[in-house]
Design an enzyme around this catalytic site. Structure first.
Site, short mmCIF file in Angstrom:
data_model
loop_
_atom_site.label_atom_id
_atom_site.label_comp_id
_atom_site.label_asym_id
_atom_site.label_seq_id
_atom_site.Cartn_x
_atom_site.Cartn_y
_atom_site.Cartn_z
N GLY A 161 0.81 -1.21 0.00
CA GLY A 161 0.00 0.00 0.00
C GLY A 161 0.84 1.26 0.00
N GLY B 96 1.89 2.74 -2.74
CA GLY B 96 1.73 3.46 -3.99
C GLY B 96 2.70 2.96 -5.04
CE LYS B 97 4.73 -2.92 -4.44
NZ LYS B 97 4.02 -4.05 -5.03
CG ASP C 25 5.24 -10.86 0.75
OD1 ASP C 25 5.59 -10.53 1.89
OD2 ASP C 25 4.48 -10.19 0.02
N PRO D 275 14.26 0.39 7.95
CG PRO D 275 12.05 0.92 8.51
CD PRO D 275 13.45 1.44 8.60
CD GLN E 3 20.31 1.05 7.06
OE1 GLN E 3 21.03 0.20 7.56
NE2 GLN E 3 20.16 2.25 7.61
CE LYS F 103 21.31 6.59 8.97
NZ LYS F 103 20.53 7.10 10.13
CB CYS G 141 -23.27 -1.99 -13.02
SG CYS G 141 -23.28 -3.71 -13.60
CD GLN H 112 -28.49 -5.22 -12.79
OE1 GLN H 112 -28.47 -5.68 -11.65
NE2 GLN H 112 -27.81 -5.78 -13.78
CG HIS I 123 -18.79 -1.25 -14.80
ND1 HIS I 123 -18.87 -1.09 -13.44
CD2 HIS I 123 -19.44 -2.41 -15.08
CE1 HIS I 123 -19.52 -2.12 -12.92
NE2 HIS I 123 -19.89 -2.93 -13.90
CD GLU J 173 -17.17 2.14 -13.20
OE1 GLU J 173 -18.06 2.61 -13.96
OE2 GLU J 173 -17.26 1.03 -12.65
N1 GLN Z 1 -25.26 -7.67 -9.45
C1 GLN Z 1 -25.59 -7.14 -10.74
C2 GLN Z 1 -25.41 -8.18 -11.84
O1 GLN Z 1 -24.68 -9.14 -11.68
C3 GLN Z 1 -24.80 -5.90 -11.04
C4 GLN Z 1 -23.33 -6.16 -11.23
C5 GLN Z 1 -22.48 -4.92 -11.09
O2 GLN Z 1 -22.92 -3.91 -10.56
N2 GLN Z 1 -21.24 -4.98 -11.54
O3 GLN Z 1 -25.98 -8.04 -12.89
#
Ligand code: GLN
Length: 544
Positions: A13, A15-16, A147, A190, A192, A223, A381, A385, A506, A508
């Site tokens: 975490g 920001g790699k 790891d 850390p 080092q 350093k 999505c 719905q 989607h 986004e």
């Molecule tokens: N659960 C819904 C579906 O499977 C919506 C999925 C989602 O929001 N990505 O259709």
């Protein structure tokens, strides 16, 4: 073939992913073609079966692969689309090795981690580098050095660097330099230790990116240089930034571009950041601000909605409007009158994607609030719905209307399982996934926002809108304005509402700093228009 590896030390975490994306951008700014590959050392074949609280949002690529959210960062920083082969997991590698063993590819030999698993890792990395045709391939190794899980990957990368030879591969190690003690002293121990760990497996980093809350001094750099065997100018300080899009410039200012050019023997060219800097300067303009209510059930972890958050940053960098996100936990919402009251004052709202029954009542309450009060609304999505469920219940008067995902026995299944999903038993990679063509109704609001009537958008769902109720909905003012080639409902809007839009896909996932998604931009514009109406800067009388 040139390869730049980014590993991480001390904690995860750090920001790699942003460091890797920024390094890639640095090379791209020099006119080089680059690509990025992420290694996730878990046994899952892909990220699709994990809850967002595990590793944050599941990102979906054009080809439908469900991947780690860092691939979203790479796509955004580079403005390039990637494919599933750019996310390597332990599960994927082992599956390939075991398939080969069964086929007889290793006949007569004992199949082992070295050389078979490491060999498969190298083969997949080489393949990505070759098929992409990129001059430089960046490889980010997930997890933290030390790891057990990441050992075979680091070993494979060590072998690869030997095979490629001098000047073809470089290692950047990202570590934490915490500030501790009574005087707030930056601590290098850390770092080092984690560099020692890396060197014990035969990898010598040539650049160290020191993460921390504040810049580190030349003394601390000296350093780290001394203990970790890198020149002081290769110790790079990346303190926390107000926006991640600053990071390429922070690295550039410390000479990382030239360092990489030298280490990887690349052509030395001056970088071009004109468009990037324009974005950052608009981002800081603070030309007004809006409050956007974000309703979802994973609001405790912001990474669960990373692409949405970034999409609003992209709008901010384009319009200059500060977008303040207010988070609403959909599970708490119905029993939190104060939150409901606050929600009623929001300038705009997004109801998030999601799965299952938990938090659905809160999402329905939020949608009703936006619909009845004229708050600009985007349902994505599951949010799309559930807006159909809300409309069926409260406008069509079907109180038991539901999605069969929540109530398989509802008398009014307004959202139901996709036909082809009925035979699906396996959960991994079986949803309707990836880029699909959507035809938009000419003259609709959504078509005008895109400026086109055909778009490609990414999907991830099992359920869809039941067409049986659409005529009744249209009669009450909710219109379908987007459909897939095979006729599924992809988008709707309520034309009489100031801005009420739902999309099955989607948006986004396709928003990028230099090209923000038109639906996110439009939502922010609608919020600004609403502010204008409710509190005009100039009184209406004076304007007339
Ligand atoms: N659960 C819904 C579906 O499977 C919506 C999925 C989602 O929001 N990505 O259709």
């Amino acid at each position: 073939m040139k390869v730049l590896v980014v590993s991480g030390g001390v904690i995860s975490g750090l920001g790699k992913g942003i460091t890797t994306s920024s390094l890639a951008r640095l090379l791209k700014a020099r006119g080089l073609s680059v690509t990025v590959l992420k290694i996730d050392p878990y046994l899952n074949v892909d990220a699709g079966t994990m809850n967002p609280y595990q590793h944050g949002e599941v990102f979906v690529l054009d080809d439908g692969t469900e991947v780690d959210l860092d691939l979203g960062n790479y796509e955004r920083f580079l403005g390039q689309s990637l494919t599933g082969s750019h996310n390597l997991t332990t599960g994927k590698v082992y599956r390939a090795v075991i398939d080969k063993e069964r086929r007889g590819d290793y006949l007569g030999t004992t199949v082992q981690i070295i050389p078979h698993v490491t060999g498969e890792i190298k083969r997949q990395i080489r393949e990505v580098a070759q098929t992409s045709g990129a001059e430089v391939t960046l490889v980010e190794v997930g997890g933290t050095v030390g790891d057990i899980e990441s050992m075979p990957f680091l070993e494979a990368l060590r072998e690869l660097s030997y095979e490629l030879g001098e000047g073809s591969m470089a290692f950047v190690h990202t570590t934490l330099v915490p500030v501790a003690g009574p005087v707030g002293e930056p601590k290098t121990k850390p770092t080092q230790h984690s560099v020692r760990e890396l060197r014990a497996i035969g990898i010598r980093p040539s650049i160290i990116v020191a993460r921390g809350p504040t810049p580190i001094s030349a003394e601390i750099k000296a350093k780290i240089s001394l203990f970790c065997d890198v020149p002081p100018e290769a110790v790079i300080s990346v303190p926390d930034q107000s926006t991640v899009y600053e990071v390429p410039l922070v690295l550039e200012a410390q000479g990382v571009g030239e360092l990489l050019t030298r280490q990887l023997q690349l052509p030395a060219r001056p970088p071009d950041y004109a468009r990037w800097k324009e974005f950052l300067s608009t981002y800081r303009e603070n030309r007004g601000s809006i409050e956007l209510a974000f309703v979802g059930k994973y609001t405790e972890l912001r990474d669960a909605y990373l692409s949405h958050i970034e999409a609003f940053h992209h709008v901010q960098g384009t319009l200059g409007t500060t977008v303040q996100l207010s988070w609403y936990d959909s599970e708490d919402l119905p029993r939190d009158p104060a939150a409901l009251a606050r929600l009623r004052r929001a300038d705009a709202m997004v109801v998030a994607p999601g799965f299952g029954a938990r938090g659905v009542d809160g999402k329905l309450r939020a949608i009703e609030t936006a619909r009845t009060l004229g708050i600009p609304f985007l349902g994505v999505c599951y949010g799309f719905q559930l807006a159909i469920v809300e409309f069926a219940r409260n406008v069509l008067g079907l109180p038991q209307a539901n999605t069969t995902e929540v109530d398989p026995r509802t008398p009014d299944p307004v959202v139901c399982l996709l036909e082809e999903q009925k035979a699906v038993a396996e959960m991994g990679g079986t949803m309707r996934l990836g880029a699909q063509r959507v035809a938009l109704v000419p003259g609709s609001r959504i078509a005008s926002l895109y400026g086109r009537t055909e778009v490609w958008e990414r999907h991830r769902h099992r359920y869809e809108i039941n067409p049986a109720y659409l005529d009744r909905m249209a009669a009450q003012g909710l219109e379908v304005t987007g459909r897939s080639v095979d006729g599924r409902v992809e988008a709707f809007e309520i034309p009489a509402h100031p801005f009420f839009l739902g999309v099955q896909y989607h948006p986004e996932l396709l928003s990028r700093p230099e090209t923000p998604h038109p639906l996110y931009t439009a939502l922010v514009r609608a919020a600004l228009a609403r502010q204008e109406v409710s509190s005009p800067a100039v009184p209406a009388a004076a304007r007339a």
